[in-house]
Design a protein around this motif. Structure first.
Motif, PDB file in Angstrom:
ATOM      1  N   ILE A 122     -76.049  66.484 -55.403  1.00 21.46           N
ATOM      2  CA  ILE A 122     -75.569  67.166 -54.061  1.00 21.46           C
ATOM      3  C   ILE A 122     -75.040  68.482 -54.316  1.00 21.46           C
ATOM      4  CG2 ILE A 122     -73.859  66.918 -52.129  1.00 21.46           C
ATOM      5  CD1 ILE A 122     -74.522  64.129 -52.075  1.00 21.46           C
ATOM      6  N   VAL A 123     -75.756  69.572 -53.897  1.00 26.80           N
ATOM      7  CA  VAL A 123     -74.993  70.871 -54.158  1.00 26.80           C
ATOM      8  C   VAL A 123     -74.553  71.468 -52.839  1.00 26.80           C
ATOM      9  CG1 VAL A 123     -76.149  70.921 -56.242  1.00 26.80           C
ATOM     10  CG2 VAL A 123     -77.394  71.843 -54.088  1.00 26.80           C
ATOM     11  N   THR A 124     -73.483  72.385 -52.711  1.00 28.66           N
ATOM     12  CA  THR A 124     -73.161  73.279 -51.866  1.00 28.66           C
ATOM     13  C   THR A 124     -74.166  74.457 -51.642  1.00 28.66           C
ATOM     14  OG1 THR A 124     -71.536  74.240 -53.314  1.00 28.66           O
ATOM     15  CG2 THR A 124     -70.662  72.660 -51.631  1.00 28.66           C
ATOM     16  N   ASN A 125     -74.525  74.888 -50.583  1.00 25.61           N
ATOM     17  CA  ASN A 125     -75.469  75.849 -50.373  1.00 25.61           C
ATOM     18  C   ASN A 125     -75.099  77.337 -50.867  1.00 25.61           C
ATOM     19  OD1 ASN A 125     -77.834  76.774 -49.417  1.00 25.61           O
ATOM     20  ND2 ASN A 125     -77.017  77.311 -47.268  1.00 25.61           N
ATOM     21  N   GLN A 182     -82.713  75.568 -58.000  1.00 28.89           N
ATOM     22  CA  GLN A 182     -82.516  74.471 -58.882  1.00 28.89           C
ATOM     23  C   GLN A 182     -83.092  73.041 -57.879  1.00 28.89           C
ATOM     24  OE1 GLN A 182     -78.838  75.652 -60.857  1.00 28.89           O
ATOM     25  NE2 GLN A 182     -79.645  74.173 -62.634  1.00 28.89           N
ATOM     26  N   ILE A 183     -82.458  73.096 -56.632  1.00 35.52           N
ATOM     27  CA  ILE A 183     -82.636  72.059 -55.849  1.00 35.52           C
ATOM     28  C   ILE A 183     -83.638  72.087 -54.626  1.00 35.52           C
ATOM     29  CG2 ILE A 183     -81.690  70.429 -54.311  1.00 35.52           C
ATOM     30  CD1 ILE A 183     -80.858  69.723 -57.253  1.00 35.52           C
ATOM     31  N   THR A 184     -84.683  71.208 -54.432  1.00 40.67           N
ATOM     32  CA  THR A 184     -85.367  71.390 -53.132  1.00 40.67           C
ATOM     33  C   THR A 184     -84.859  70.084 -52.384  1.00 40.67           C
ATOM     34  OG1 THR A 184     -87.144  71.993 -54.312  1.00 40.67           O
ATOM     35  CG2 THR A 184     -87.550  71.079 -51.984  1.00 40.67           C
ATOM     36  N   ASN A 185     -84.346  70.623 -51.120  1.00 40.98           N
ATOM     37  CA  ASN A 185     -83.598  69.575 -49.992  1.00 40.98           C
ATOM     38  C   ASN A 185     -84.440  68.406 -49.838  1.00 40.98           C
ATOM     39  OD1 ASN A 185     -81.160  69.111 -48.819  1.00 40.98           O
ATOM     40  ND2 ASN A 185     -81.546  70.216 -46.963  1.00 40.98           N
ATOM     41  N   TYR A 186     -83.794  67.254 -49.905  1.00 38.72           N
ATOM     42  CA  TYR A 186     -84.486  66.106 -49.850  1.00 38.72           C
ATOM     43  C   TYR A 186     -85.486  65.582 -50.538  1.00 38.72           C
ATOM     44  CZ  TYR A 186     -81.420  65.310 -45.475  1.00 38.72           C
ATOM     45  OH  TYR A 186     -80.629  65.037 -44.810  1.00 38.72           O
ATOM     46  N   GLY A 215     -82.925  66.198 -54.492  1.00 44.40           N
ATOM     47  CA  GLY A 215     -81.342  66.430 -54.147  1.00 44.40           C
ATOM     48  C   GLY A 215     -81.140  66.867 -53.015  1.00 44.40           C
ATOM     49  N   LEU A 216     -79.893  67.075 -52.571  1.00 43.57           N
ATOM     50  CA  LEU A 216     -79.363  67.467 -51.062  1.00 43.57           C
ATOM     51  C   LEU A 216     -78.423  68.698 -51.144  1.00 43.57           C
ATOM     52  CD1 LEU A 216     -78.093  64.169 -49.377  1.00 43.57           C
ATOM     53  CD2 LEU A 216     -80.431  65.101 -49.051  1.00 43.57           C
ATOM     54  N   ILE A 217     -79.000  69.622 -50.267  1.00 42.44           N
ATOM     55  CA  ILE A 217     -77.935  70.863 -50.192  1.00 42.44           C
ATOM     56  C   ILE A 217     -77.164  70.693 -48.854  1.00 42.44           C
ATOM     57  CG2 ILE A 217     -78.071  73.398 -50.187  1.00 42.44           C
ATOM     58  CD1 ILE A 217     -80.673  73.309 -51.576  1.00 42.44           C
ATOM     59  N   ARG A 269     -85.780  57.615 -53.714  1.00 43.17           N
ATOM     60  CA  ARG A 269     -86.675  58.530 -53.652  1.00 43.17           C
ATOM     61  C   ARG A 269     -86.540  59.654 -54.566  1.00 43.17           C
ATOM     62  NH1 ARG A 269     -86.812  59.654 -48.242  1.00 43.17           N
ATOM     63  NH2 ARG A 269     -86.125  61.705 -48.337  1.00 43.17           N
ATOM     64  N   ILE A 270     -85.261  60.259 -54.323  1.00 40.81           N
ATOM     65  CA  ILE A 270     -84.807  61.556 -55.276  1.00 40.81           C
ATOM     66  C   ILE A 270     -84.949  61.032 -56.724  1.00 40.81           C
ATOM     67  CG2 ILE A 270     -82.837  62.836 -55.753  1.00 40.81           C
ATOM     68  CD1 ILE A 270     -82.111  62.626 -52.923  1.00 40.81           C
ATOM     69  N   THR A 271     -84.460  59.860 -57.109  1.00 45.16           N
ATOM     70  CA  THR A 271     -84.551  59.457 -58.579  1.00 45.16           C
ATOM     71  C   THR A 271     -85.813  59.610 -59.001  1.00 45.16           C
ATOM     72  OG1 THR A 271     -82.517  58.277 -58.076  1.00 45.16           O
ATOM     73  CG2 THR A 271     -84.034  57.596 -60.207  1.00 45.16           C
ATOM     74  N   ASN A 272     -86.841  58.889 -58.180  1.00 44.74           N
ATOM     75  CA  ASN A 272     -88.257  58.790 -58.349  1.00 44.74           C
ATOM     76  C   ASN A 272     -88.709  60.532 -58.680  1.00 44.74           C
ATOM     77  OD1 ASN A 272     -88.546  56.160 -58.662  1.00 44.74           O
ATOM     78  ND2 ASN A 272     -88.994  55.758 -56.568  1.00 44.74           N
ATOM     79  N   ASN A 273     -88.461  61.088 -57.723  1.00 42.61           N
ATOM     80  CA  ASN A 273     -89.220  62.440 -57.948  1.00 42.61           C
ATOM     81  C   ASN A 273     -88.577  63.216 -59.046  1.00 42.61           C
ATOM     82  OD1 ASN A 273     -90.331  62.251 -55.327  1.00 42.61           O
ATOM     83  ND2 ASN A 273     -88.937  63.163 -54.493  1.00 42.61           N
ATOM     84  N   LEU A 274     -87.462  62.917 -59.651  1.00 37.58           N
ATOM     85  CA  LEU A 274     -86.756  63.600 -60.797  1.00 37.58           C
ATOM     86  C   LEU A 274     -87.515  62.887 -61.879  1.00 37.58           C
ATOM     87  CD1 LEU A 274     -82.872  63.689 -59.877  1.00 37.58           C
ATOM     88  CD2 LEU A 274     -84.398  65.536 -60.071  1.00 37.58           C
ATOM     89  N   SER A 275     -87.765  61.871 -61.989  1.00 34.17           N
ATOM     90  CA  SER A 275     -88.278  61.125 -63.052  1.00 34.17           C
ATOM     91  C   SER A 275     -89.897  61.676 -63.215  1.00 34.17           C
ATOM     92  CB  SER A 275     -88.387  59.806 -62.886  1.00 34.17           C
ATOM     93  OG  SER A 275     -89.359  59.211 -62.005  1.00 34.17           O
ATOM     94  N   LYS A 276     -90.461  62.288 -62.474  1.00 33.76           N
ATOM     95  CA  LYS A 276     -91.857  62.847 -62.729  1.00 33.76           C
ATOM     96  C   LYS A 276     -91.722  64.458 -63.096  1.00 33.76           C
ATOM     97  CE  LYS A 276     -93.417  59.795 -59.244  1.00 33.76           C
ATOM     98  NZ  LYS A 276     -93.865  59.590 -57.665  1.00 33.76           N
ATOM     99  N   LEU A 277     -90.612  64.746 -63.311  1.00 30.09           N
ATOM    100  CA  LEU A 277     -90.589  66.519 -63.504  1.00 30.09           C
ATOM    101  C   LEU A 277     -90.598  66.593 -64.814  1.00 30.09           C
ATOM    102  CD1 LEU A 277     -87.666  67.482 -60.934  1.00 30.09           C
ATOM    103  CD2 LEU A 277     -90.224  67.828 -60.824  1.00 30.09           C
ATOM    104  N   ASN A 278     -91.264  67.807 -65.234  1.00 32.16           N
ATOM    105  CA  ASN A 278     -91.264  68.272 -66.693  1.00 32.16           C
ATOM    106  C   ASN A 278     -90.026  69.298 -66.633  1.00 32.16           C
ATOM    107  OD1 ASN A 278     -91.367  69.120 -69.041  1.00 32.16           O
ATOM    108  ND2 ASN A 278     -93.323  70.230 -68.980  1.00 32.16           N
ATOM    109  N   LEU A 279     -88.837  68.814 -67.119  1.00 34.89           N
ATOM    110  CA  LEU A 279     -87.554  69.683 -67.137  1.00 34.89           C
ATOM    111  C   LEU A 279     -87.258  70.372 -68.465  1.00 34.89           C
ATOM    112  CD1 LEU A 279     -85.526  67.131 -64.947  1.00 34.89           C
ATOM    113  CD2 LEU A 279     -86.343  69.271 -64.130  1.00 34.89           C
ATOM    114  N   SER A 280     -88.113  70.037 -69.317  1.00 34.72           N
ATOM    115  CA  SER A 280     -87.931  71.020 -70.717  1.00 34.72           C
ATOM    116  C   SER A 280     -88.087  72.282 -70.525  1.00 34.72           C
ATOM    117  CB  SER A 280     -88.727  70.463 -71.547  1.00 34.72           C
ATOM    118  OG  SER A 280     -88.877  71.489 -73.068  1.00 34.72           O
ATOM    119  N   THR A 281     -87.137  73.203 -70.892  1.00 31.59           N
ATOM    120  CA  THR A 281     -87.060  74.486 -71.104  1.00 31.59           C
ATOM    121  C   THR A 281     -86.952  75.203 -72.524  1.00 31.59           C
ATOM    122  OG1 THR A 281     -84.662  74.739 -70.672  1.00 31.59           O
ATOM    123  CG2 THR A 281     -86.077  74.868 -68.502  1.00 31.59           C
TER     124      THR A 281
END
Length: 397
Positions: free
Chosen positions: A330-333, A340-344, A347-349, A373-385
């Motif tokens: 959860i992040v403030t707007n 970094q976050i796409t709402n719903y 994460g939630l903004i 749903r959010i956890t599953n979406n995160l698990s599919k992301l390639n987050l390496s930079t």
């Protein structure tokens, strides 16, 4: 032949910029580069994580005297026959007391602090001031270098700096690096004469390292009781991070009957103020200031929700780390939240007030399908930079 690089940063105390530098230095190809590091302070949480190949430059003797308590510094400087630097020490103290804004204070006091720092004798191929303000000023004023790069880790307009002061320094840089597209847009608008210099290099994070460190067993983490929900926030105890909003949101959630344990990892000048607010709201059992942790990843792993209640950010490394460990966020707007976050989706903004923050957290708690749903979406992301280092190599030339 290897190129000689110099990185400049005030310290390696806890902070997103500091952690970003340590991550970057862990990825540099030391077969191609010799790396020196200038720190204004050699103490800090991340000093132990510096690669062995990095050579930390010694602090100048006059600077070490300059940074001692005022009367002690003046006496020593006068004894050593440095009356002009003693006068600048007095002015440095005066400016720091007169100016209340932290950013303006650091800018305007530089002209006095700089008198205690001699120019480096060594000539570098590239110098990188890795944090806004003093790191950039030192790179420009005190280093002989074929190329100079400044690094801005924040939404420039939110930090309250005097752009006229910085314009003189930015004009002397070859590149101005920042950490998100939104931060780049702000810089280009604020400094249109330098817009061609602005480049985006995202903070370097290593998912494999983070997941490995998250599983370290030596951490004695608080065990959950019954239906207790663990929320975690990481960041300096500073106005920027909006912790008073978090404390009030925690109070709202507890008053609704939710069993909350909100942990904060970080240290800063607002500890006393926040501790009083926690006591005022009778939240001592629910809102905990844990201080600094060199390895925060077991705490992220242990949390049910990661919350960032900031008023402004550049690009939060802590959010990237929470995403890597697949935590509902959860992040403030604030202005760069959508970078970094796409709402719903991941994460939630929520709006930047205690009620909205509490409502977002409550929504996450009572809706397990949303969390999953959010956890599953995160698990599919390639987050390496880690590949971001190649962008830096191009700038190094």
């Amino acid at each position: 032949m290897k190129k000689n690089l110099l990185f400049v940063i005030p310290s390696l105390a806890a902070g997103g910029g500091e952690k970003s530098l340590v991550n970057l230095l862990s990825q540099i190809d030391y077969d191609r580069y010799n790396v020196d590091l200038f720190l204004f302070n050699h103490e800090g949480l991340f000093m132990e994580f510096l690669p062995n190949q990095v050579h930390v430059l010694p602090l100048p003797k006059t600077y070490r005297i300059f940074t001692q308590p005022l009367l002690h510094a003046i006496m020593k400087l006068l004894i050593k026959g440095k009356p002009i630097i003693a006068f600048n020490r007095i002015m440095f103290s005066y400016i720091n007391k007169k100016i209340k804004d932290t950013s303006i204070k650091e800018q305007y006091s530089w002209r006095y602090l700089s008198k205690s720092l001699s120019c480096l004798e060594k000539k570098y191929d590239v110098t990188i001031g890795f944090l806004e303000k003093s790191s950039t000023y030192y790179s420009v004023d005190k280093v002989s270098s074929s190329k100079k790069i400044g690094w801005i880790h924040i939404d420039y307009d939110k930090l309250g700096m005097d752009p006229n002061f910085d314009a003189n320094y930015f004009n002397k840089l070859d590149h101005i690096v920042t950490v998100s597209k939104e931060c780049a847009t702000v810089l280009k608008q604020r400094f249109p004469a330098e817009k061609e210099k602005v480049k985006v290099i995202y903070n370097i994070v290593s998912p494999s390292m983070i997941k490995s460190m998250a599983n370290h067993k030596e951490y004695n983490l608080a065990s959950k009781k019954n239906d207790e929900i663990f929320i975690l926030t990481i960041g300096r105890l500073h106005y920027q991070k909006g912790y008073e909003l978090a404390i009030e949101a925690c109070k709202i959630l507890v008053e609704k009957g939710l069993n909350i344990r909100w942990n904060v990892i970080g240290e800063g000048d607002e500890r006393e103020k926040l501790s009083k607010l926690i006591k005022k709201y009778n939240m001592a059992q629910h809102f905990k200031l844990l201080g600094l942790k060199s390895n925060p990843y077991p705490y992220i792993q242990h949390a049910d929700i990661y919350a960032q209640t900031s008023r402004f950010e550049g690009k939060s490394i802590a959010i990237d780390e929470a995403k890597i460990l697949c935590k509902p966020i959860i992040v403030t707007n604030y202005s760069t939240a959508k970078d970094q976050i796409t709402n719903y989706v991941d994460g939630l903004i929520v709006e930047m007030d205690p009620v909205s923050i509490a409502e977002g957290i409550e929504k996450m708690i009572i809706n397990p399908d949303l969390r999953e749903r959010i956890t599953n979406n995160l698990s599919k992301l390639n987050l390496s930079t880690e590949d971001e280092i190649s962008k830096l190599y191009k700038l190094l030339g």
